[in-house]
Every structure is written in structure tokens, then in C-alpha cells.
Scaffold this active site. Sequence first.
Site, PDB file in Angstrom:
ATOM      1  CB  CYS A   1     -51.862  31.519  11.109  1.00 42.84           C
ATOM      2  SG  CYS A   1     -51.037  31.869   9.961  1.00 42.84           S
TER       3      CYS A   1
ATOM      4  CB  CYS B   1     -50.027  28.470  10.647  1.00 42.51           C
ATOM      5  SG  CYS B   1     -51.656  28.584  10.177  1.00 42.51           S
TER       6      CYS B   1
ATOM      7  CG  HIS C   1     -40.499  14.686  23.430  1.00 40.67           C
ATOM      8  ND1 HIS C   1     -41.262  14.287  24.944  1.00 40.67           N
ATOM      9  CD2 HIS C   1     -40.242  13.395  22.931  1.00 40.67           C
ATOM     10  CE1 HIS C   1     -40.865  13.207  24.650  1.00 40.67           C
ATOM     11  NE2 HIS C   1     -40.469  12.830  24.269  1.00 40.67           N
TER      12      HIS C   1
ATOM     13  CD  GLN D   1     -38.238  12.366  28.382  1.00 38.13           C
ATOM     14  OE1 GLN D   1     -38.796  11.470  27.723  1.00 38.13           O
ATOM     15  NE2 GLN D   1     -36.875  11.996  29.169  1.00 38.13           N
TER      16      GLN D   1
ATOM     17  CB  THR E   1     -38.990   9.087  42.629  1.00 34.06           C
ATOM     18  OG1 THR E   1     -39.081   9.579  41.182  1.00 34.06           O
ATOM     19  CG2 THR E   1     -39.590   8.179  43.268  1.00 34.06           C
TER      20      THR E   1
HETATM   21  P1  OAD Z   1     -41.840  13.092  34.335  1.00 37.46           P
HETATM   22  O1  OAD Z   1     -42.661  13.567  35.405  1.00 37.46           O
HETATM   23  O2  OAD Z   1     -42.569  12.443  34.302  1.00 37.46           O
HETATM   24  O3  OAD Z   1     -40.624  12.434  35.729  1.00 37.46           O
HETATM   25  C1  OAD Z   1     -39.937  13.746  36.153  1.00 37.46           C
HETATM   26  C2  OAD Z   1     -38.792  12.726  37.219  1.00 37.46           C
HETATM   27  O4  OAD Z   1     -37.822  13.591  37.614  1.00 37.46           O
HETATM   28  C3  OAD Z   1     -39.861  12.517  37.666  1.00 37.46           C
HETATM   29  O5  OAD Z   1     -38.856  10.620  38.625  1.00 37.46           O
HETATM   30  C4  OAD Z   1     -39.793  12.923  39.587  1.00 37.46           C
HETATM   31  O6  OAD Z   1     -39.553  12.040  40.353  1.00 37.46           O
HETATM   32  C5  OAD Z   1     -38.233  14.102  38.688  1.00 37.46           C
HETATM   33  N1  OAD Z   1     -38.096  15.088  39.567  1.00 37.46           N
HETATM   34  C6  OAD Z   1     -38.939  15.442  39.505  1.00 37.46           C
HETATM   35  N2  OAD Z   1     -38.513  16.913  39.933  1.00 37.46           N
HETATM   36  C7  OAD Z   1     -37.243  16.170  40.757  1.00 37.46           C
HETATM   37  C8  OAD Z   1     -35.902  17.042  40.853  1.00 37.46           C
HETATM   38  N3  OAD Z   1     -35.974  18.197  41.328  1.00 37.46           N
HETATM   39  N4  OAD Z   1     -35.066  16.286  41.571  1.00 37.46           N
HETATM   40  C9  OAD Z   1     -34.576  15.465  40.743  1.00 37.46           C
HETATM   41  N5  OAD Z   1     -35.519  14.663  40.280  1.00 37.46           N
HETATM   42  C10 OAD Z   1     -36.897  15.183  40.515  1.00 37.46           C
HETATM   43  O7  OAD Z   1     -41.732  14.077  33.257  1.00 37.46           O
HETATM   44  P2  OAD Z   1     -40.372  13.324  32.090  1.00 37.46           P
HETATM   45  O8  OAD Z   1     -39.958  12.300  31.992  1.00 37.46           O
HETATM   46  O9  OAD Z   1     -39.824  14.398  31.551  1.00 37.46           O
HETATM   47  O10 OAD Z   1     -43.971  14.414  26.604  1.00 37.46           O
HETATM   48  O11 OAD Z   1     -41.943  12.894  31.174  1.00 37.46           O
HETATM   49  C11 OAD Z   1     -41.636  12.955  29.245  1.00 37.46           C
HETATM   50  C12 OAD Z   1     -42.644  13.051  28.801  1.00 37.46           C
HETATM   51  O12 OAD Z   1     -43.826  13.005  29.708  1.00 37.46           O
HETATM   52  C13 OAD Z   1     -42.340  14.605  28.641  1.00 37.46           C
HETATM   53  O13 OAD Z   1     -41.670  15.014  27.831  1.00 37.46           O
HETATM   54  C14 OAD Z   1     -43.722  14.587  27.981  1.00 37.46           C
HETATM   55  C15 OAD Z   1     -44.839  13.845  28.777  1.00 37.46           C
HETATM   56  O14 OAD Z   1     -45.990  13.784  28.808  1.00 37.46           O
HETATM   57  C16 OAD Z   1     -44.599  15.489  25.738  1.00 37.46           C
HETATM   58  O15 OAD Z   1     -45.429  15.962  26.335  1.00 37.46           O
HETATM   59  C17 OAD Z   1     -44.897  14.598  23.968  1.00 37.46           C
END
Ligand code: OAD
Length: 489
Positions: A316, A292, A284, A264, A429
Amino acid sequence: MDLVPAPTGKSSSLKSPVVEVEAVDMAPADTKETITTMENTAAVGNEAMQSEYETDSDDSGSDLEAELEVLHDEELRCGIPDACSLDEAIAFRNRLHEVGKAVFVQETIGADTITAKKLCTAFGILPPDFLDGAPDSAYHPLLAIAISREFSRRPKLPQYNSIEDAVKLLKESKKIIVITGAGISTSLGIPDFRSKDTGLYSKLEHLGLSDPQEVFDISVFREDPSIFFSIAKDILPTEKKYSPTHGFIRLLQDKGKLLTNYTQNIDNIEANAGVLPENIVQCHGSFATASCVKCEHKVMGDEIFGDIRKGLIPECSSCRKKLEDDSLKPQGMKRKRSTSATQKRRKADGEDSSDDDEDYELPTPGVMKPDITFFGEDLPDEFGRRLIHQDRDQVDLVIVIGTSLKVAPVAEVPGVLPRNVPQIYISRTPVSHTSFDIDLLGDCDVVVSELCRRAGWDFQHEMIPAGEKVEVSNVEGYESRHMFKVVGA
Ligand code: OAD
């Protein structure tokens, strides 16, 4: 600056609306259904879930579902008056998966062995206050939702629990799907999104958005791209480094075990680690290219990094050249300028002057938007095609790393894969809306390096100190949940 035209309204598959997954999980059942029609309701729900990857699905659930208060297992463990205990809840869930919905309903509320109100709690639904004092049948629609939701959820495979099981799976599996999120890049200084205090969304109050996720909302971007570009520099990939977890994915590739990395992340760091493009689906999108919004001219992402770092809105170059060429041609009618977002806002705020001549200006180049998928945009076609038509029948292990699994449709991937395929979750988590077979909690870099150590694999990375010692302890009350902690090097 001219902005992207409004969407055509074309419907397409794999839309990724911002949906909290707890709400998605509750979506399929119609709350007006009675208990007797639960079987059908759930079947429809399952079908919808399966086909979401190939067809449109704008199902966002009913108002009632949205208002339901979720009961977490930890709360059941502590004990809640008139609710099931955690042990009872687990037994009910297992029984449901064992005998199916119809028999389960007969055995429980059909045989008066428990009330619908209490049974809802076994499936994580807190009976709402507005039903207090109502007859038990008033809880049937809620129970229908609860049972449907649980039944469509992948049940944990009981034979996989320990670290040894995880290591064995890693060594024996040959077609591994790795699903990654922002947590795998935080050790490089790139913030994730939802971590309290450190996540990007916790730092966006100053933008005055009603929801920080709007910063990635395509309609907000069309309205005012400066909002996105004011934070884009904070998530822009920096140097060509990669974390040990990216290195781990590369190692799986080198061992011929990586089926696909569904990431993602938009930082494109997998490439720095040498994960081959054909082994990655950037669900994503990424900063690797930009387009553009007006003429769709595409450039390499780094061509606009300079502007992004300065907090400017990249324009652009192709549009600009065309406008320059046009300006050399003999002029006909004066063209009307499209009003910029800022001006529109000023007008909306009543600040605009009444001078109509202000509306006449030359057209301007389009905005260059990094090719990342915003909320409200479709995921790349490759995502659904590869998942459903290629990987689903081959995968023999799923490893989910560093994601809160809060954003659909990626969050739903574990649920559409064959249920007999083991699934491991690695993150700081735990999540409660999806059942994994083994949860390995802690910094993912530490977890993956310890797994490699135990697998006897030679895994090196400059951020993993030689001789690192990791203590692994079992999380009380969860046979398959383990906490990893560095205790020395
Ligand atoms: P999140 O911020 O929602 O989740 C990140 C997870 O990784 C959390 O559960 C943290 O506890 C964990 N975490 C952080 N650092 C860590 C580490 N060093 N080791 C282990 N775990 C760790 O991020 P995503 O799930 O990637 O979408 O978010 C999904 C989507 O939401 C993204 O792609 C973005 C966002 O809105 C778009 O922008 C379209």
C-alpha cells in the site's frame, strides 16, 4: 509485511462459503426427523433457502448428509440393482411435485407400494452400506432428506424443450437475467476453475494446499498472501478483448433485454464488451480495484498489475507514505514489528532463532488485495439487494452460461427465482443438481452465435467466422438437451 487484522466476527448476510452444491441441496432436513414430520422439515428448509439472501445462514448440513453417496441419472439409466429405473425415478419426482409431500408419502411407503430404501434411489440417494440389513424404517430419515431436497428444487417446465423454444424465448423475453461463470472467458485463454486438466484448480498441486480452492480463502490470504499472488498473474485480465459470449450479453443489452448479468468472473471483461456497470453485478468482485488490507486505501486495479505480473506482493502506497512521515517524527518507544507470515511459518516449523531482538522491527505497509471476493468473505450487498428486491419480480428468462454452479450463493440463484420463469443452461458440461428447462451444450461462443443466427439477429465478432456452420443434435434420452458442434465455416 503486516497483514489484515483478524475478522471482527461480525455476522453478515450473503456469506459465500465454499460448498459443493450437492451438499447444499441436501442441507435443509434434520436427519432425526421421521417421515411424518417431513412437511414441516421441508418448509423450514425452503424458508432458510429463501432467506439466505437476506439473513445469516451457516447451515452446512449434518454429517450424515455429507456422507451420502449421490446417484446420478446416468447411473439410473444404465440400471442399478434394487434401484428405480430412470423412468420410474422421473415419474416419482413428477408425482411429488404434483401432489405434495404428505400425499406422496401416503401413496408410496404409506401404502406399501415401494420400500423407503428403493424410493431413496429415485431421488438420487444411494442407500449406504452401513444400513444393509436394517429394517426399512431405518431408511426413513434418508428419504426425508431426499424428498425435501427434491421438493425444494425447481421443477423443469415441460413446455420448453427444443432449440426453437430457446430461440423463441430469446426473441420474446424482455427482462433477461444472465448468470455467467469462468467458461465464458476460456476462449480468451483464461482458465476456468474446475475443468479437468485445464482448470486452474488442476494446476495448483505444487502449492501444497489441502484443497486448491484455499488459494482464494481469506484466512489463507491473511496468513500468507504470497500463495494467492503466486497464481494471480495467471488469472489477471490481459488485453482489452472479449469473447463472443461477452458480445452476446452486450447484444442483449443493446436490444433492451438485459435485466442483469450476475457474473462470478473477476476478470472484468464484460466492461471490454461494453456491458454497462449498471447492468452487471460482479458477484465475486473483480480486479478493477484493489484495497489495502490494513488501512483500506483503494486504488485502480491496474496500479498493482505490474507487481502481480512480476509475482510480487503489492504494498500500500498510502501506508508507505504514512510510515515515511512517521519516521521523520521524533521516535518514542521502539515499536514491535508484526511478524510476517513466512516468519510465523518458520517459527511453527521450529526454524526460528531464539534471539528475542529479532521480534523488534519497524511496521511495514499493508498488502494490496484485489477487490475480489474470497471464500469466507461476504458478497457485495448489491447482489442480494438487487436479486431479491429488484430482479426477482421482473425477470422473464434466465440464461446460465459457462458455470459449474458449484459455489453458493450464486449457485442458488436459479432456485430462488419464480418457478414459472424459464431457464436455459449453456455450457460444455451439463449439471445435475439444478434442473434447467433447456440445456444447450457445447462451446458457449458457438451456442450463442447459433442462437443469434436462428433468431435472425445480426451478431458479429472477430472470433466467429463468417458463414460458420453449426450442427445441433439431440442428446439421446433427453428431450431438452442439445449438443452444438461447428461443422464448417
Ligand atoms: P468452473 O470452472 O467451476 O466452471 C466452468 C464451467 O464452464 C464448466 O462447467 C466448464 O465445462 C464450462 N466451460 C469451460 N469453458 C467453456 C466454454 N468455452 N464454453 C462453454 N462452457 C465452458 O467455474 P465457475 O462456475 O465460474 O470463486 O466457478 C465459480 C467460482 O468458483 C468462481 O467464481 C471462483 C471459483 O472458486 C471464487 O474464487 C470466489
